[in-house]
Motif scaffolding. Sequence first.
Motif, PDB file in Angstrom:
ATOM      1  N   ILE A 188       0.862  -1.192   0.000  1.00  0.00           N
ATOM      2  CA  ILE A 188       0.000   0.000   0.000  1.00  0.00           C
ATOM      3  C   ILE A 188       0.894   1.236   0.000  1.00  0.00           C
ATOM      4  O   ILE A 188       1.783   1.359   0.839  1.00  0.00           O
ATOM      5  CB  ILE A 188      -0.902   0.035   1.256  1.00  0.00           C
ATOM      6  N   ASN A 189       0.668   2.167  -0.946  1.00  0.00           N
ATOM      7  CA  ASN A 189       1.472   3.395  -1.013  1.00  0.00           C
ATOM      8  C   ASN A 189       0.673   4.596  -0.481  1.00  0.00           C
ATOM      9  O   ASN A 189      -0.114   4.443   0.422  1.00  0.00           O
ATOM     10  CB  ASN A 189       1.943   3.619  -2.440  1.00  0.00           C
ATOM     11  N   GLY A 190       0.930   5.757  -1.079  1.00  0.00           N
ATOM     12  CA  GLY A 190       0.212   6.965  -0.625  1.00  0.00           C
ATOM     13  C   GLY A 190       0.619   7.359   0.785  1.00  0.00           C
ATOM     14  O   GLY A 190      -0.210   7.685   1.633  1.00  0.00           O
ATOM     15  N   VAL A 192       2.127   9.963   2.257  1.00  0.00           N
ATOM     16  CA  VAL A 192       1.862  11.273   2.872  1.00  0.00           C
ATOM     17  C   VAL A 192       0.361  11.448   3.133  1.00  0.00           C
ATOM     18  O   VAL A 192      -0.058  11.970   4.169  1.00  0.00           O
ATOM     19  CB  VAL A 192       2.404  12.422   1.978  1.00  0.00           C
ATOM     20  N   SER A 193      -0.429  10.969   2.176  1.00  0.00           N
ATOM     21  CA  SER A 193      -1.872  11.084   2.339  1.00  0.00           C
ATOM     22  C   SER A 193      -2.355  10.283   3.566  1.00  0.00           C
ATOM     23  O   SER A 193      -3.082  10.789   4.420  1.00  0.00           O
ATOM     24  CB  SER A 193      -2.541  10.565   1.075  1.00  0.00           C
ATOM     25  N   ARG A 194      -1.903   9.043   3.638  1.00  0.00           N
ATOM     26  CA  ARG A 194      -2.364   8.148   4.725  1.00  0.00           C
ATOM     27  C   ARG A 194      -1.784   8.511   6.076  1.00  0.00           C
ATOM     28  O   ARG A 194      -2.468   8.495   7.096  1.00  0.00           O
ATOM     29  CB  ARG A 194      -1.912   6.698   4.438  1.00  0.00           C
ATOM     30  N   PRO A 223      -6.923  13.382  -0.524  1.00  0.00           N
ATOM     31  CA  PRO A 223      -6.734  14.843  -0.633  1.00  0.00           C
ATOM     32  C   PRO A 223      -5.518  15.256  -1.457  1.00  0.00           C
ATOM     33  O   PRO A 223      -5.487  16.349  -2.013  1.00  0.00           O
ATOM     34  CB  PRO A 223      -6.580  15.300   0.834  1.00  0.00           C
ATOM     35  N   LEU A 224      -4.513  14.386  -1.579  1.00  0.00           N
ATOM     36  CA  LEU A 224      -3.315  14.774  -2.334  1.00  0.00           C
ATOM     37  C   LEU A 224      -3.337  14.341  -3.793  1.00  0.00           C
ATOM     38  O   LEU A 224      -2.344  14.495  -4.494  1.00  0.00           O
ATOM     39  CB  LEU A 224      -2.058  14.198  -1.666  1.00  0.00           C
ATOM     40  N   ALA A 225      -4.453  13.791  -4.252  1.00  0.00           N
ATOM     41  CA  ALA A 225      -4.511  13.373  -5.661  1.00  0.00           C
ATOM     42  C   ALA A 225      -4.190  14.577  -6.553  1.00  0.00           C
ATOM     43  O   ALA A 225      -4.724  15.669  -6.345  1.00  0.00           O
ATOM     44  CB  ALA A 225      -5.896  12.834  -5.991  1.00  0.00           C
ATOM     45  N   LYS A 290      10.107  17.429   2.488  1.00  0.00           N
ATOM     46  CA  LYS A 290       9.719  18.798   2.084  1.00  0.00           C
ATOM     47  C   LYS A 290       8.210  18.873   1.855  1.00  0.00           C
ATOM     48  O   LYS A 290       7.547  19.819   2.262  1.00  0.00           O
ATOM     49  CB  LYS A 290      10.493  19.197   0.821  1.00  0.00           C
ATOM     50  N   MET A 291       7.688  17.812   1.190  1.00  0.00           N
ATOM     51  CA  MET A 291       6.252  17.795   0.910  1.00  0.00           C
ATOM     52  C   MET A 291       5.463  17.922   2.216  1.00  0.00           C
ATOM     53  O   MET A 291       4.508  18.688   2.328  1.00  0.00           O
ATOM     54  CB  MET A 291       5.901  16.474   0.201  1.00  0.00           C
ATOM     55  N   SER A 292       5.877  17.176   3.255  1.00  0.00           N
ATOM     56  CA  SER A 292       5.122  17.180   4.508  1.00  0.00           C
ATOM     57  C   SER A 292       5.201  18.552   5.181  1.00  0.00           C
ATOM     58  O   SER A 292       4.220  19.014   5.777  1.00  0.00           O
ATOM     59  CB  SER A 292       5.618  16.073   5.450  1.00  0.00           C
TER      60      SER A 292
HETATM   61  O1  3PG Z   1       0.100  10.896  -2.153  1.00  0.00           O
HETATM   62  C1  3PG Z   1       1.033  10.731  -1.357  1.00  0.00           C
HETATM   63  O2  3PG Z   1       0.845  10.334  -0.212  1.00  0.00           O
HETATM   64  C2  3PG Z   1       2.428  11.100  -1.802  1.00  0.00           C
HETATM   65  O3  3PG Z   1       2.371  11.606  -3.114  1.00  0.00           O
HETATM   66  C3  3PG Z   1       3.371   9.924  -1.710  1.00  0.00           C
HETATM   67  O4  3PG Z   1       2.858   8.870  -2.434  1.00  0.00           O
HETATM   68  P1  3PG Z   1       3.581   7.415  -2.533  1.00  0.00           P
HETATM   69  O5  3PG Z   1       3.747   6.894  -1.147  1.00  0.00           O
HETATM   70  O6  3PG Z   1       2.578   6.618  -3.334  1.00  0.00           O
HETATM   71  O7  3PG Z   1       4.887   7.601  -3.233  1.00  0.00           O
END
Ligand code: 3PG
Length: 406
Positions: A188-190, A192-194, A223-225, A290-292
């Motif tokens: 499972i990715n995402g 920063v979102s999760r 929310p980060l889509a 940096k994104m966070s």
């Molecule tokens: O949407 C997110 O959480 C970030 O862009 C990171 O995504 P990733 O964990 O799928 O690379």
Amino acid sequence: MADFYQNGIITTLHNIADRPVEELEKELISFSKQRPMGLILPSLYSELEGPALQNIIAELKHVPYLSQITIGLDRADESQYRHALQFFAELDQHHKVLWNDGPRLQALDKELQKLGVAPRELGKGRNVWYCMGYKLATAKVESIALHDCDILTYDRALLARLIYPVAHPRFNYEFCKGFYPRTAEGKINGRVSRLLVTPLLRSFKTILGSSDYLEYMDSFRYPLAGEFSFRRDVLNDIRIPSDWGLEIGVLSEMYRNYSHNRLCQVDIADNYDHKHQDLSLGNQAAGLSKMSIDITKALFRKLATQGVTFTSETIRSLKATYYRIALDFIETYHNDALMNGLTLDIHQEEKAVEMFAQNIMNAGQHFLENPMEAPFVPSWNRVASAMPDVFARLEEAVELDNKDYI
Ligand SMILES: O=C(O)[C@H](O)COP(=O)(O)O
């Protein structure tokens, strides 16, 4: 197969019946007579050499309802721009490539800088902003979709589902955000979102009490889509951040400008995978670190405009609350992963949460020390008042670049 539950305070449009893309496209063709449709693709030159964009173009080529595609090209020198024009020439639709680093657009940018109305930072926000200006300049389309150029799992159905809610002549939505699950290679990715955005919003609710804005933000399933769509008039007075706060900033702007029933989110794909960035532990200037920080600063700024005051104490308790909530989420995601036959590396997840917790402190400290800082790009309404012929000049510069370098 998705359920049809409505969570939160904005409408969710689900994929309940898995309609064939051809059916959706047939409808979209008829909608396009009343609402001509366009697409914005913010791209880095390096993405032309990556594995995703080739397939995106091969899919887009056959999309029958788009009348204009605008590609914003960043980090390209002259020979790379020439190559990009050939690369995108494969598209059957009317399209233009904005050479953001080229002499014509750079000269225009310098003049806008002098007037104090140009983006100050390089990046996706700036690229998107110029593409939005070009859409306003050419006034050819009524409904517009925007998506990233690094989507490895792209197919035409994603675009059809993304644009449908703002293209249907009987729907009143001004803005629509895409959502999907992100999994790849059994994981499972995402991250920063999760692990940042959702637990952080819940922590704000815990320490500040719930508010309409926090409920609204928490209604978005992803929310980060980077995938969203909108009606053209949205472009006039949207102020977008030029850093990684772009997605959060766009949602906040929609909250400020429209009532909830004009906004929605839509299920656009069964799965989504893209290029992954490093966590960049120990380097606040890069990657997900940096994104966070940018995202957290964007939330502090937005809450401050709603009268919330922050002190070192509130930031410390926010961090502590976040840390506890995020650790609980890891267990939830782990169980979800196991039940779906996927894996989740608890150690890596906890490392990410530790870094995000530290970055909440860093972003908070930065916000307290620089309360006036706002990396917003001005709205195009303001730009047009500072430089009344800006749209004609932007259109001309793009036109000439596309002609001269092919
Ligand atoms: O949407 C997110 O959480 C970030 O862009 C990171 O995504 P990733 O964990 O799928 O690379």
